[in-house]
Design an enzyme around this catalytic site. Structure first.
Site, PDB file in Angstrom:
ATOM      1  N   PHE A 140       0.855  -1.186   0.000  1.00  0.00           N
ATOM      2  CA  PHE A 140       0.000   0.000   0.000  1.00  0.00           C
ATOM      3  C   PHE A 140       0.887   1.230   0.000  1.00  0.00           C
ATOM      4  O   PHE A 140       1.655   1.460   0.936  1.00  0.00           O
ATOM      5  CB  PHE A 140      -0.944   0.055   1.210  1.00  0.00           C
ATOM      6  CG  PHE A 140      -1.822   1.277   1.157  1.00  0.00           C
ATOM      7  CD1 PHE A 140      -2.997   1.264   0.421  1.00  0.00           C
ATOM      8  CD2 PHE A 140      -1.454   2.455   1.783  1.00  0.00           C
ATOM      9  CE1 PHE A 140      -3.793   2.407   0.313  1.00  0.00           C
ATOM     10  CE2 PHE A 140      -2.245   3.610   1.682  1.00  0.00           C
ATOM     11  CZ  PHE A 140      -3.416   3.575   0.949  1.00  0.00           C
ATOM     12  N   ASP A 225       9.447   3.114   2.047  1.00  0.00           N
ATOM     13  CA  ASP A 225       8.225   3.856   2.400  1.00  0.00           C
ATOM     14  C   ASP A 225       7.977   3.719   3.901  1.00  0.00           C
ATOM     15  O   ASP A 225       7.437   2.726   4.373  1.00  0.00           O
ATOM     16  CB  ASP A 225       7.029   3.336   1.591  1.00  0.00           C
ATOM     17  CG  ASP A 225       5.747   4.116   1.900  1.00  0.00           C
ATOM     18  OD1 ASP A 225       5.711   4.860   2.895  1.00  0.00           O
ATOM     19  OD2 ASP A 225       4.770   3.952   1.140  1.00  0.00           O
ATOM     20  N   LYS A 254       2.467  11.159   7.239  1.00  0.00           N
ATOM     21  CA  LYS A 254       1.628  10.899   8.404  1.00  0.00           C
ATOM     22  C   LYS A 254       2.083  11.647   9.665  1.00  0.00           C
ATOM     23  O   LYS A 254       1.791  12.809   9.787  1.00  0.00           O
ATOM     24  CB  LYS A 254       1.505   9.387   8.629  1.00  0.00           C
ATOM     25  CG  LYS A 254       0.697   8.741   7.503  1.00  0.00           C
ATOM     26  CD  LYS A 254       0.014   7.449   7.862  1.00  0.00           C
ATOM     27  CE  LYS A 254      -1.021   7.090   6.809  1.00  0.00           C
ATOM     28  NZ  LYS A 254      -0.667   6.010   5.919  1.00  0.00           N
TER      29      LYS A 254
HETATM   30  C1  LIG Z   1      -0.880   6.109   4.408  1.00  0.00           C
HETATM   31  C2  LIG Z   1       0.211   5.561   3.547  1.00  0.00           C
HETATM   32  C3  LIG Z   1       0.500   6.135   2.285  1.00  0.00           C
HETATM   33  C4  LIG Z   1      -0.333   7.233   1.676  1.00  0.00           C
HETATM   34  O1  LIG Z   1      -0.406   8.384   2.439  1.00  0.00           O
HETATM   35  P1  LIG Z   1      -1.587   9.445   2.199  1.00  0.00           P
HETATM   36  O2  LIG Z   1      -1.226  10.594   3.076  1.00  0.00           O
HETATM   37  O3  LIG Z   1      -2.874   8.781   2.594  1.00  0.00           O
HETATM   38  O4  LIG Z   1      -1.583   9.780   0.749  1.00  0.00           O
HETATM   39  C5  LIG Z   1       1.578   5.621   1.579  1.00  0.00           C
HETATM   40  N1  LIG Z   1       2.314   4.595   2.066  1.00  0.00           N
HETATM   41  C6  LIG Z   1       2.052   4.026   3.254  1.00  0.00           C
HETATM   42  C7  LIG Z   1       2.919   2.919   3.741  1.00  0.00           C
HETATM   43  C8  LIG Z   1       0.979   4.472   4.029  1.00  0.00           C
HETATM   44  O5  LIG Z   1       0.705   3.880   5.192  1.00  0.00           O
END
Ligand SMILES: *Cc1c(COP(=O)(O)O)cnc(C)c1O
Length: 408
Positions: A140, A225, A254
């Site tokens: 994700f 990520d 985040k």
């Molecule tokens: C939440 C998340 C994203 C996307 O972030 P948004 O601020 O919702 O666009 C990308 N990668 C990971 C691992 C995430 O948990």
């Protein structure tokens, strides 16, 4: 208005792209939130780890207010006096040379993809238009069309094509599969150090370190990520620290916004970042002074309150205690630090009814991918609050009557 009225208002006026629990929140403080009916609930989701510092951390709110009274947005057409000091701090905390600020996580992932591709063409000499990036199954990374194009979740992709080419997918946790998928046109490997949305999937020990070695040997970029796993969530400042490194490009988001404001970015060495030149890439809000001020305070809180250590200690205790409590429904309790997944056995039905029962007990948690309850409370949570939570959770996981709809 009451809960039902607030909910039907959103149903009436918005798209139905979420399936939230039927609770309407109006206030928050630390790990606690209050709904419009006056119930106090323990937030054990933390907006998917965007509220690691707790709701309305006084220091972060003070920074927000101070900056809001001075200057909030300039665009990058002009300089502002906050962005540089924020990026210097972000680089010094993370150990990277350069940082490029964005707003949401998906934007930062897009930025990393663009950086890796351009680096591939300009530095590695990959033929124009041929760059490939390897991703993992069940990843994700966000919701843009490019990103969902390399998702393996049919709900995330279905109906949204055609998709961008240039991505290959390999099983998560299998470094041999990564090595086998590398071609002369591969420029990067995009990976989550723990797969959060996939259900808090922790890879085998040494996986990330081995992937880094493979990337180094083949001259490709490891793109880490850490949007969800970073900034203390897993008991280290970054999850990669458990396993040998932070990568060639690290993506943050985040909790960098301290639970108040979208702040994201990519970090890398100058060799990668220097591929961007004026006009190549940008964002109207990226690096705005309000975000920079909030980001600094968000980092200060994580470092000065030593939230990674809290996460490690409390998370270890939480997982051990949940395991010891036992449950006829639970297949496994897994995770690192306060990033915890409780996997419900298939024969016990989906995780959702357990989350509904937890809500009745005063705990907000959300299922991910049908079978997993994710627990990721704010890292500022007190041990006594977590002890209370464990009692409620153990109750629900051992009492079929509480988990209405769960197949015993
Ligand atoms: C939440 C998340 C994203 C996307 O972030 P948004 O601020 O919702 O666009 C990308 N990668 C990971 C691992 C995430 O948990």
């Amino acid at each position: 208005m009451n809960t039902a009225q607030y909910i039907s208002q959103v149903d009436r006026w918005s798209a139905h792209n979420y399936h939230p629990l039927p609770v309407v929140l109006e206030r928050g403080e630390g790990p606690w939130v209050w709904d419009v009916e006056g119930h106090r609930l323990l937030d054990m989701l933390s907006a998917y780890s965007a509220v690691n510092q707790g709701h309305r951390h006084p220091r972060i709110i003070a920074a927000l207010e101070r900056q809001a009274a001075r200057l909030t947005l300039t665009s990058r057409a002009f300089h502002n006096d906050q962005m540089g000091v924020f990026l210097e701090q972000l680089c010094s905390v993370t150990g990277f040379d350069r940082a490029l600020p964005m707003n949401t996580g998906a934007e930062a992932v897009e930025t990393a993809i663009k950086a890796a591709r351009k680096w591939g063409y300009e530095v590695r000499g990959v033929p124009a238009g041929q760059a490939e990036i390897i991703v993992c199954e069940h990843n994700f990374h966000g919701r843009t069309t490019t990103i969902v194009g390399f998702s393996s979740d049919p709900r995330a992709r279905g109906g949204f094509g055609p998709f961008a080419p240039g991505f290959a997918s390999v099983p998560y946790g299998d470094s041999g599969a990564l090595e086998a998928a590398i071609t002369p046109n591969t420029v990067g490997f995009l990976v989550e150090p723990i797969q959060g949305e996939a259900g808090v999937v922790v890879p085998p020990p040494g996986y990330l370190a081995r992937c880094m070695e493979i990337c180094r040997d083949h001259g490709i970029l490891l793109i880490n990520d850490e949007i969800q796993t970073g900034l203390g969530r897993t008991g280290r400042l970054f999850c990669g620290d458990w396993d040998g490194g932070r990568g060639d490009i690290m993506i943050v988001g985040k909790a960098l916004g301290g639970g108040v404001f979208p702040v994201s970015g990519i970090l890398s060495g100058s060799e990668v970042m220097d591929v961007f030149r004026p006009g190549d890439h940008g964002s109207t809000f990226g690096g705005n002074p309000l975000a920079a001020a909030v980001g600094r305070a968000a980092l200060d809180v994580i470092v000065e309150e030593d939230l990674p250590a809290r996460s490690e200690q409390l998370g270890g205790w939480f997982r051990d205690t949940l395991r010891a409590a036992g449950s006829p429904f639970v297949e496994e309790v897994r995770g690192r630090g306060l990033m915890v997944g409780v996997v419900i056995k298939r024969e016990s039905g989906p995780a959702r009814p357990f989350c509904e029962a937890l809500f009745e007990q005063g705990i907000l948690a959300k299922e991910t991918h049908e079978q997993v309850i994710r627990f990721s409370p704010p890292l500022v949570i007190e041990r006594s609050d977590l002890e209370w939570a464990v009692e409620q959770i153990a109750d629900v996981l051992n009492n079929p009557a509480l988990a209405r709809g769960a197949a015993a």
